[in-house]
Design a protein around this motif. Structure first.
Motif, mmCIF file in Angstrom:
data_model
loop_
_atom_site.group_PDB
_atom_site.id
_atom_site.type_symbol
_atom_site.label_atom_id
_atom_site.label_comp_id
_atom_site.label_asym_id
_atom_site.label_seq_id
_atom_site.Cartn_x
_atom_site.Cartn_y
_atom_site.Cartn_z
ATOM 1 N N UNK A 101 0.774 -1.203 -0.145
ATOM 2 C CA UNK A 101 -0.146 0.283 0.329
ATOM 3 C C UNK A 101 0.764 1.221 0.148
ATOM 4 N N UNK A 102 0.609 2.047 -0.787
ATOM 5 C CA UNK A 102 1.437 3.316 -0.880
ATOM 6 C C UNK A 102 0.237 4.456 -1.024
ATOM 7 N N UNK A 103 0.864 6.325 -0.298
ATOM 8 C CA UNK A 103 -0.467 6.505 -0.032
ATOM 9 C C UNK A 103 0.049 7.669 -0.442
ATOM 10 N N UNK A 104 -0.039 8.584 -0.982
ATOM 11 C CA UNK A 104 0.151 10.129 -2.119
ATOM 12 C C UNK A 104 -0.491 11.073 -1.970
ATOM 13 N N UNK A 105 -0.005 11.758 -1.718
ATOM 14 C CA UNK A 105 -0.585 13.159 -1.683
ATOM 15 C C UNK A 105 -0.064 14.163 -3.160
ATOM 16 N N UNK A 106 -1.189 13.991 -3.681
ATOM 17 C CA UNK A 106 -0.796 14.508 -5.446
ATOM 18 C C UNK A 106 -1.719 16.294 -5.243
ATOM 19 N N UNK A 107 -2.485 16.745 -3.994
ATOM 20 C CA UNK A 107 -2.861 18.030 -3.825
ATOM 21 C C UNK A 107 -3.789 18.107 -2.655
ATOM 22 N N UNK A 108 -3.247 17.525 -0.912
ATOM 23 C CA UNK A 108 -4.471 17.815 -0.052
ATOM 24 C C UNK A 108 -3.617 19.004 0.428
ATOM 25 N N UNK A 109 -4.578 20.430 1.012
ATOM 26 C CA UNK A 109 -4.504 21.794 1.234
ATOM 27 C C UNK A 109 -3.631 22.144 2.319
ATOM 28 N N UNK A 110 -3.392 20.958 3.387
ATOM 29 C CA UNK A 110 -2.535 21.321 4.567
ATOM 30 C C UNK A 110 -0.741 20.637 4.335
ATOM 31 N N UNK A 111 -0.204 20.908 4.153
ATOM 32 C CA UNK A 111 1.513 20.691 4.532
ATOM 33 C C UNK A 111 1.471 19.047 5.653
ATOM 34 N N UNK A 112 1.443 18.360 3.984
ATOM 35 C CA UNK A 112 1.659 16.943 4.906
ATOM 36 C C UNK A 112 3.588 16.643 5.290
ATOM 37 N N UNK A 114 5.916 16.464 6.887
ATOM 38 C CA UNK A 114 6.755 15.856 7.774
ATOM 39 C C UNK A 114 5.827 14.681 8.442
ATOM 40 N N UNK A 115 4.882 13.909 7.015
ATOM 41 C CA UNK A 115 4.537 12.824 8.104
ATOM 42 C C UNK A 115 4.783 11.360 7.616
ATOM 43 N N UNK A 116 5.254 11.068 8.218
ATOM 44 C CA UNK A 116 6.483 10.094 7.576
ATOM 45 C C UNK A 116 4.852 8.773 7.061
ATOM 46 N N UNK A 117 5.310 8.051 6.170
ATOM 47 C CA UNK A 117 4.078 7.056 5.186
ATOM 48 C C UNK A 117 3.318 7.764 4.409
ATOM 49 N N UNK A 118 3.736 8.438 3.533
ATOM 50 C CA UNK A 118 3.064 9.647 2.670
ATOM 51 C C UNK A 118 4.095 9.739 1.703
ATOM 52 N N UNK A 119 3.436 9.340 0.268
ATOM 53 C CA UNK A 119 4.521 10.373 -0.755
ATOM 54 C C UNK A 119 4.179 11.262 -1.150
ATOM 55 N N UNK A 120 4.921 12.566 -1.154
ATOM 56 C CA UNK A 120 4.912 13.910 -1.161
ATOM 57 C C UNK A 120 4.775 14.587 -2.122
#
Length: 342
Positions: A101-112, A114-120
Protein backbone atom coordinates in the motif's frame (compact mmCIF):
# COMPACT_ATOMS: atom_id res chain seq x y z
CA UNK A 1 1.92 5.01 -25.94
CA UNK A 2 -1.01 2.60 -26.17
CA UNK A 3 -2.32 -0.31 -24.15
CA UNK A 4 -0.56 -3.66 -24.42
CA UNK A 5 -2.30 -6.29 -26.59
CA UNK A 6 -4.31 -9.09 -25.05
CA UNK A 7 -3.43 -12.78 -25.53
CA UNK A 8 -6.72 -14.01 -26.93
CA UNK A 9 -5.36 -17.40 -28.08
CA UNK A 10 -4.13 -18.03 -24.56
CA UNK A 11 -7.60 -17.19 -23.26
CA UNK A 12 -9.06 -19.86 -25.57
CA UNK A 13 -6.55 -22.40 -24.28
CA UNK A 14 -7.39 -21.41 -20.70
CA UNK A 15 -11.09 -21.92 -21.42
CA UNK A 16 -10.34 -25.39 -22.81
CA UNK A 17 -8.35 -26.16 -19.67
CA UNK A 18 -11.18 -24.83 -17.49
CA UNK A 19 -13.66 -27.11 -19.27
CA UNK A 20 -11.43 -30.13 -18.57
CA UNK A 21 -11.50 -29.71 -14.79
CA UNK A 22 -13.39 -32.15 -12.55
CA UNK A 23 -16.68 -30.28 -12.34
CA UNK A 24 -19.64 -29.66 -14.60
CA UNK A 25 -18.74 -27.04 -17.20
CA UNK A 26 -19.70 -23.61 -15.92
CA UNK A 27 -20.28 -24.86 -12.37
CA UNK A 28 -17.93 -22.23 -10.91
CA UNK A 29 -19.76 -19.43 -12.70
CA UNK A 30 -17.89 -16.18 -13.03
CA UNK A 31 -14.87 -17.60 -11.21
CA UNK A 32 -14.13 -19.49 -14.43
CA UNK A 33 -14.39 -16.29 -16.46
CA UNK A 34 -12.09 -14.45 -14.04
CA UNK A 35 -9.37 -17.09 -14.33
CA UNK A 36 -9.50 -17.00 -18.13
CA UNK A 37 -9.56 -13.18 -18.06
CA UNK A 38 -6.25 -13.19 -16.18
CA UNK A 39 -4.84 -15.83 -18.54
CA UNK A 40 -5.45 -13.49 -21.47
CA UNK A 41 -3.67 -10.66 -19.69
CA UNK A 42 -0.74 -12.57 -18.24
CA UNK A 43 -0.29 -14.59 -21.43
CA UNK A 44 -0.32 -17.82 -19.41
CA UNK A 45 -2.86 -20.65 -19.60
CA UNK A 46 -2.43 -21.07 -15.84
CA UNK A 47 -1.97 -17.52 -14.49
CA UNK A 48 0.43 -16.63 -11.71
CA UNK A 49 -0.99 -15.86 -8.25
CA UNK A 50 -1.70 -12.18 -7.75
CA UNK A 51 0.65 -9.72 -6.09
CA UNK A 52 -1.49 -6.65 -5.55
CA UNK A 53 -0.43 -3.08 -4.93
CA UNK A 54 -2.91 -0.45 -3.76
CA UNK A 55 -2.17 3.25 -4.27
CA UNK A 56 -4.44 5.74 -2.50
CA UNK A 57 -4.28 9.18 -4.13
CA UNK A 58 -5.43 12.15 -2.05
CA UNK A 59 -6.33 15.74 -2.94
CA UNK A 60 -8.75 18.49 -2.04
CA UNK A 61 -11.42 20.12 -4.21
CA UNK A 62 -12.28 23.80 -4.56
CA UNK A 63 -15.92 22.98 -5.29
CA UNK A 64 -16.36 22.18 -1.58
CA UNK A 65 -16.90 25.93 -1.07
CA UNK A 66 -20.27 25.45 -2.81
CA UNK A 67 -21.51 23.33 0.10
CA UNK A 68 -21.64 20.02 -1.77
CA UNK A 69 -20.21 17.81 0.99
CA UNK A 70 -21.32 16.80 4.47
CA UNK A 71 -17.69 17.12 5.61
CA UNK A 72 -15.24 20.05 5.45
CA UNK A 73 -12.03 19.87 3.40
CA UNK A 74 -9.95 19.48 6.56
CA UNK A 75 -11.09 15.85 6.72
CA UNK A 76 -9.03 14.98 3.63
CA UNK A 77 -5.75 15.74 5.38
CA UNK A 78 -6.91 14.11 8.61
CA UNK A 79 -7.78 10.91 6.76
CA UNK A 80 -4.45 10.89 4.94
CA UNK A 81 -2.77 10.95 8.35
CA UNK A 82 -5.00 8.05 9.35
CA UNK A 83 -3.85 6.12 6.27
CA UNK A 84 -0.25 6.82 7.20
CA UNK A 85 -0.87 5.47 10.72
CA UNK A 86 -2.53 2.33 9.33
CA UNK A 87 -5.95 2.97 10.86
CA UNK A 88 -8.29 3.25 7.86
CA UNK A 89 -10.42 0.57 6.21
CA UNK A 90 -8.03 0.28 3.27
CA UNK A 91 -5.12 -0.40 5.64
CA UNK A 92 -7.04 -3.28 7.20
CA UNK A 93 -8.06 -4.70 3.82
CA UNK A 94 -4.56 -4.36 2.37
CA UNK A 95 -3.16 -6.32 5.29
CA UNK A 96 -5.92 -8.88 4.97
CA UNK A 97 -5.32 -9.57 1.28
CA UNK A 98 -1.54 -9.26 1.43
CA UNK A 99 -1.32 -6.17 -0.77
CA UNK A 100 1.35 -3.52 -0.53
CA UNK A 101 0.00 0.00 0.00
CA UNK A 102 1.16 3.50 -0.84
CA UNK A 103 -0.50 6.79 0.09
CA UNK A 104 0.16 9.67 -2.30
CA UNK A 105 -0.53 13.34 -1.54
CA UNK A 106 -1.23 14.83 -4.96
CA UNK A 107 -3.01 17.95 -3.75
CA UNK A 108 -4.11 18.00 -0.11
CA UNK A 109 -4.47 21.54 1.25
CA UNK A 110 -2.54 21.14 4.55
CA UNK A 111 1.22 20.72 4.56
CA UNK A 112 1.80 17.04 5.35
CA UNK A 113 5.51 17.02 4.50
CA UNK A 114 6.49 16.11 8.07
CA UNK A 115 4.29 12.99 8.11
CA UNK A 116 6.01 9.68 7.43
CA UNK A 117 4.30 7.00 5.39
CA UNK A 118 3.12 9.40 2.68
CA UNK A 119 4.50 9.99 -0.80
CA UNK A 120 4.72 13.77 -1.01
CA UNK A 121 3.96 14.72 -4.62
CA UNK A 122 1.67 17.71 -4.17
CA UNK A 123 0.93 19.47 -7.46
CA UNK A 124 -1.02 22.28 -5.78
CA UNK A 125 -3.10 22.75 -2.65
CA UNK A 126 -6.45 21.56 -3.94
CA UNK A 127 -8.17 22.28 -7.23
CA UNK A 128 -9.96 25.45 -8.22
CA UNK A 129 -13.76 25.57 -7.96
CA UNK A 130 -14.90 23.58 -11.00
CA UNK A 131 -18.27 25.33 -11.01
CA UNK A 132 -16.63 28.65 -11.84
CA UNK A 133 -13.34 27.80 -13.59
CA UNK A 134 -11.17 24.92 -14.72
CA UNK A 135 -10.26 22.69 -11.79
CA UNK A 136 -6.64 22.54 -12.99
CA UNK A 137 -4.42 24.13 -15.58
CA UNK A 138 -3.38 21.83 -18.42
CA UNK A 139 0.12 21.59 -16.89
CA UNK A 140 -1.26 20.69 -13.45
CA UNK A 141 -3.51 18.01 -14.90
CA UNK A 142 -0.63 16.51 -16.85
CA UNK A 143 1.58 16.60 -13.76
CA UNK A 144 -1.01 14.67 -11.76
CA UNK A 145 -1.39 12.10 -14.56
CA UNK A 146 2.40 11.69 -14.62
CA UNK A 147 2.47 11.10 -10.86
CA UNK A 148 -0.07 8.29 -11.23
CA UNK A 149 2.00 6.79 -14.03
CA UNK A 150 5.17 6.88 -11.94
CA UNK A 151 3.47 5.21 -8.95
CA UNK A 152 2.24 2.41 -11.22
CA UNK A 153 5.66 1.96 -12.82
CA UNK A 154 7.35 1.64 -9.43
CA UNK A 155 4.79 -0.90 -8.22
CA UNK A 156 5.20 -2.99 -11.37
CA UNK A 157 8.99 -2.80 -11.14
CA UNK A 158 8.70 -4.10 -7.57
CA UNK A 159 6.84 -7.19 -8.79
CA UNK A 160 3.15 -6.29 -8.58
CA UNK A 161 0.97 -7.93 -11.23
CA UNK A 162 -2.34 -6.40 -10.09
CA UNK A 163 -2.93 -2.71 -9.36
CA UNK A 164 -5.70 -0.94 -7.44
CA UNK A 165 -6.21 2.82 -7.18
CA UNK A 166 -7.99 4.29 -4.18
CA UNK A 167 -9.08 7.85 -3.52
CA UNK A 168 -9.41 10.36 -0.73
CA UNK A 169 -10.73 13.84 -1.32
CA UNK A 170 -13.67 15.67 0.18
CA UNK A 171 -15.76 16.93 -2.74
CA UNK A 172 -14.58 14.31 -5.20
CA UNK A 173 -18.02 12.77 -5.76
CA UNK A 174 -19.07 16.10 -7.29
CA UNK A 175 -16.09 16.09 -9.66
CA UNK A 176 -16.72 12.44 -10.49
CA UNK A 177 -20.41 13.07 -11.17
CA UNK A 178 -19.42 15.77 -13.64
CA UNK A 179 -17.07 13.40 -15.47
CA UNK A 180 -19.58 10.55 -15.51
CA UNK A 181 -22.36 12.80 -16.81
CA UNK A 182 -20.07 14.11 -19.53
CA UNK A 183 -18.95 10.64 -20.62
CA UNK A 184 -22.28 8.83 -20.44
CA UNK A 185 -24.73 11.56 -21.37
CA UNK A 186 -26.74 10.78 -18.24
CA UNK A 187 -28.43 13.62 -16.39
CA UNK A 188 -27.11 14.90 -13.05
CA UNK A 189 -30.34 13.68 -11.46
CA UNK A 190 -29.41 10.13 -12.50
CA UNK A 191 -25.76 10.36 -11.45
CA UNK A 192 -25.52 12.55 -8.34
CA UNK A 193 -25.89 10.66 -5.07
CA UNK A 194 -25.56 11.46 -1.40
CA UNK A 195 -21.76 11.35 -1.26
CA UNK A 196 -20.50 11.31 2.31
CA UNK A 197 -24.03 11.56 3.68
CA UNK A 198 -25.67 14.81 2.60
CA UNK A 199 -29.40 15.39 3.05
CA UNK A 200 -31.98 15.53 0.25
CA UNK A 201 -31.95 19.34 0.01
CA UNK A 202 -28.16 19.30 -0.20
CA UNK A 203 -28.33 16.68 -2.95
CA UNK A 204 -30.65 18.93 -4.97
CA UNK A 205 -28.12 21.73 -4.55
CA UNK A 206 -25.30 19.40 -5.58
CA UNK A 207 -27.26 18.51 -8.73
CA UNK A 208 -27.49 22.22 -9.54
CA UNK A 209 -23.73 22.63 -9.05
CA UNK A 210 -23.04 19.74 -11.42
CA UNK A 211 -25.47 21.20 -13.97
CA UNK A 212 -23.69 24.55 -13.73
CA UNK A 213 -20.28 22.97 -14.21
CA UNK A 214 -21.49 20.98 -17.20
CA UNK A 215 -22.97 24.13 -18.73
CA UNK A 216 -19.64 25.91 -18.26
CA UNK A 217 -17.75 23.29 -20.29
CA UNK A 218 -20.45 22.66 -22.89
CA UNK A 219 -18.91 22.35 -26.33
CA UNK A 220 -15.38 21.69 -25.10
CA UNK A 221 -13.61 18.60 -26.45
CA UNK A 222 -13.61 15.51 -24.24
CA UNK A 223 -9.84 15.73 -24.00
CA UNK A 224 -10.31 18.79 -21.75
CA UNK A 225 -12.92 17.30 -19.40
CA UNK A 226 -10.45 15.92 -16.85
CA UNK A 227 -8.65 19.24 -16.57
CA UNK A 228 -11.88 21.24 -16.25
CA UNK A 229 -14.04 18.91 -14.16
CA UNK A 230 -11.73 16.47 -12.42
CA UNK A 231 -9.51 16.45 -9.39
CA UNK A 232 -5.81 16.04 -8.86
CA UNK A 233 -6.32 12.59 -7.34
CA UNK A 234 -8.69 11.61 -10.15
CA UNK A 235 -6.11 12.65 -12.74
CA UNK A 236 -3.43 10.66 -10.88
CA UNK A 237 -5.71 7.61 -10.82
CA UNK A 238 -6.27 7.98 -14.57
CA UNK A 239 -2.50 8.06 -15.11
CA UNK A 240 -2.13 5.01 -12.87
CA UNK A 241 -4.64 3.10 -15.03
CA UNK A 242 -3.03 4.24 -18.27
CA UNK A 243 0.42 3.10 -17.21
CA UNK A 244 -0.92 -0.25 -16.03
CA UNK A 245 -2.58 -0.86 -19.40
CA UNK A 246 0.53 0.19 -21.31
CA UNK A 247 2.65 -2.10 -19.13
CA UNK A 248 0.25 -5.03 -19.55
CA UNK A 249 -0.81 -5.19 -15.91
CA UNK A 250 -4.49 -5.59 -14.92
CA UNK A 251 -6.25 -3.14 -12.63
CA UNK A 252 -9.27 -3.61 -10.38
CA UNK A 253 -11.64 -0.65 -10.47
CA UNK A 254 -13.16 0.37 -7.14
CA UNK A 255 -16.26 2.55 -6.91
CA UNK A 256 -17.73 5.84 -8.09
CA UNK A 257 -14.56 7.96 -8.12
CA UNK A 258 -12.46 5.13 -9.53
CA UNK A 259 -14.93 4.60 -12.38
CA UNK A 260 -14.81 8.33 -13.20
CA UNK A 261 -11.01 8.12 -13.34
CA UNK A 262 -11.32 5.03 -15.55
CA UNK A 263 -13.59 6.94 -17.94
CA UNK A 264 -11.04 9.77 -18.01
CA UNK A 265 -8.29 7.29 -18.80
CA UNK A 266 -10.35 5.80 -21.61
CA UNK A 267 -10.67 9.21 -23.24
CA UNK A 268 -6.88 9.25 -23.52
CA UNK A 269 -6.54 5.57 -24.53
CA UNK A 270 -9.79 3.80 -25.51
CA UNK A 271 -8.14 0.38 -25.13
CA UNK A 272 -7.24 1.00 -21.48
CA UNK A 273 -10.56 -0.50 -20.36
CA UNK A 274 -9.44 -3.89 -21.71
CA UNK A 275 -7.18 -4.08 -18.66
CA UNK A 276 -9.89 -3.15 -16.15
CA UNK A 277 -11.88 -5.49 -13.94
CA UNK A 278 -14.81 -4.05 -11.96
CA UNK A 279 -14.91 -5.04 -8.31
CA UNK A 280 -18.25 -3.97 -6.85
CA UNK A 281 -21.35 -1.93 -7.50
CA UNK A 282 -21.15 1.24 -5.45
CA UNK A 283 -24.22 2.39 -3.56
CA UNK A 284 -23.54 5.83 -5.04
CA UNK A 285 -25.87 6.89 -7.85
CA UNK A 286 -24.48 6.65 -11.33
CA UNK A 287 -21.82 4.05 -10.70
CA UNK A 288 -23.63 1.36 -12.71
CA UNK A 289 -23.96 3.84 -15.58
CA UNK A 290 -20.22 4.46 -15.50
CA UNK A 291 -19.45 0.73 -15.47
CA UNK A 292 -21.83 0.14 -18.37
CA UNK A 293 -20.07 2.88 -20.35
CA UNK A 294 -16.77 1.13 -19.64
CA UNK A 295 -18.22 -2.21 -20.69
CA UNK A 296 -17.60 -3.67 -17.23
CA UNK A 297 -19.72 -5.78 -14.90
CA UNK A 298 -19.07 -5.76 -11.15
CA UNK A 299 -18.40 -9.01 -9.29
CA UNK A 300 -20.16 -8.16 -6.03
CA UNK A 301 -22.70 -5.71 -4.62
CA UNK A 302 -22.32 -5.08 -0.90
CA UNK A 303 -23.91 -1.58 -1.01
CA UNK A 304 -20.52 0.01 -0.25
CA UNK A 305 -19.64 3.66 -0.94
CA UNK A 306 -16.46 4.21 1.07
CA UNK A 307 -13.86 4.69 -1.63
CA UNK A 308 -10.18 4.34 -0.66
CA UNK A 309 -9.98 1.31 -2.99
CA UNK A 310 -11.85 -0.70 -0.35
CA UNK A 311 -14.24 -2.56 -2.65
CA UNK A 312 -11.42 -3.48 -5.01
CA UNK A 313 -9.22 -4.74 -2.17
CA UNK A 314 -12.12 -6.78 -0.83
CA UNK A 315 -12.30 -8.96 -3.94
CA UNK A 316 -8.57 -9.75 -4.19
CA UNK A 317 -9.02 -13.02 -2.20
CA UNK A 318 -11.90 -13.90 -4.54
CA UNK A 319 -9.64 -13.34 -7.56
CA UNK A 320 -6.90 -15.41 -5.94
CA UNK A 321 -9.39 -18.21 -5.40
CA UNK A 322 -10.47 -18.12 -9.05
CA UNK A 323 -6.87 -18.53 -10.19
CA UNK A 324 -6.10 -21.21 -7.56
CA UNK A 325 -9.09 -23.29 -8.64
CA UNK A 326 -8.13 -22.94 -12.28
CA UNK A 327 -4.52 -23.96 -11.61
CA UNK A 328 -4.96 -26.54 -8.87
CA UNK A 329 -7.97 -28.69 -9.72
CA UNK A 330 -7.43 -32.05 -11.36
CA UNK A 331 -8.65 -32.66 -14.89
CA UNK A 332 -11.02 -35.49 -15.72
CA UNK A 333 -8.13 -37.28 -17.40
CA UNK A 334 -5.55 -36.82 -14.62
CA UNK A 335 -8.07 -37.83 -11.92
CA UNK A 336 -9.40 -40.81 -13.81
CA UNK A 337 -12.93 -39.40 -13.60
CA UNK A 338 -15.33 -40.06 -16.46
CA UNK A 339 -16.38 -36.88 -18.24
CA UNK A 340 -19.98 -36.53 -19.39
CA UNK A 341 -18.73 -36.88 -22.98
CA UNK A 342 -16.34 -39.72 -22.09
Amino acid sequence: MTSAPLHMEIEKEARTHQDSLTKPRGALGRLEDVACWFAARQGKVTPDPLKAHIAVFAADHGVVEEGVSAYPSVVTGEMVKNFARGGAAINVLARQCGASLSVVDVGVIPDLSNIEGIEHQKVRKGTANLLREAAMTPAECEAAISIGRSVAMRAIAAGSNLLIAGDMGIGNTTASACIICSCTGASPEMVVGFGTGIEHAARRHKIDVVKGALARVAGRPKSELLQHLGGLEIAAMAGFYLQAAESGVPVVIDGFIASAAALAARIIDPAASDWMLASHTSHENGHTLALAELGLSALIDFEMRLGEGSGAALIVPLLQSAIALHNGMATFESAGVTDKDG
